[in-house]
Design a protein around this motif. Structure first.
Motif: not given
Length: 141
Positions: A48-69
């Motif tokens: 869960v990304g805090a209210a102050g986090e950005s779209y870049d934080d979301l993109a960085a949190s996605l793994p390079g070898d696993d699927c996610r929603y």
């Protein structure tokens, strides 16, 4: 209590909807990342990304070898100077992920989408360029 999706037989934990509603109505989260626990066949909250986090934080949190929603709350200002918010549903299926995992995420997507009421746009990405911030901005306007 968990919710079961009709199409895939996947169960969703109560936290899935709860975290989405907190993002949508209370604005305490900027984004929520979901994953499927393969052994238990449950969709759970991964991050869960805090209210102050950005779209870049979301993109960085996605793994390079696993699927996610993921769901992302995009705030912007219109040309009429009105503050608006649009919620994006992102299906992340990188090329490096396993075929079985890609299929599992593809078949479970519609069930999760039905539970997450209020999503405005959907985006599917296999690499970071397909879900760049410019794509989000273009879709929201």
């Amino acid at each position: 209590m968990a919710l079961k999706t009709a199409t895939s037989g996947m169960w969703m934990t109560d936290d899935c909807k709860k975290s989405f509603m907190e993002m949508k109505w209370k604005k305490v989260h900027r984004y929520v990342v979901y994953k499927i626990e393969e052994k238990s066949r449950k969709v759970t909250v991964d991050k869960v990304g805090a209210a102050g986090e950005s779209y870049d934080d979301l993109a960085a949190s996605l793994p390079g070898d696993d699927c996610r929603y993921a769901v992302f709350d995009f705030d912007y200002v219109t040309v009429d100077n009105c503050r608006m918010s649009k919620i994006f549903f992102i299906t992340w299926s990188p090329e490096a992920s396993r075929i079985r995992e890609k299929m599992m995420y593809a078949t479970s997507k519609s069930g999760l989408r039905r539970v997450l009421d209020g999503v405005h746009y959907e985006l599917q990405a296999t690499d970071p360029t397909e879900m760049g911030f410019d794509k989000i901005q273009d879709r929201a306007k």
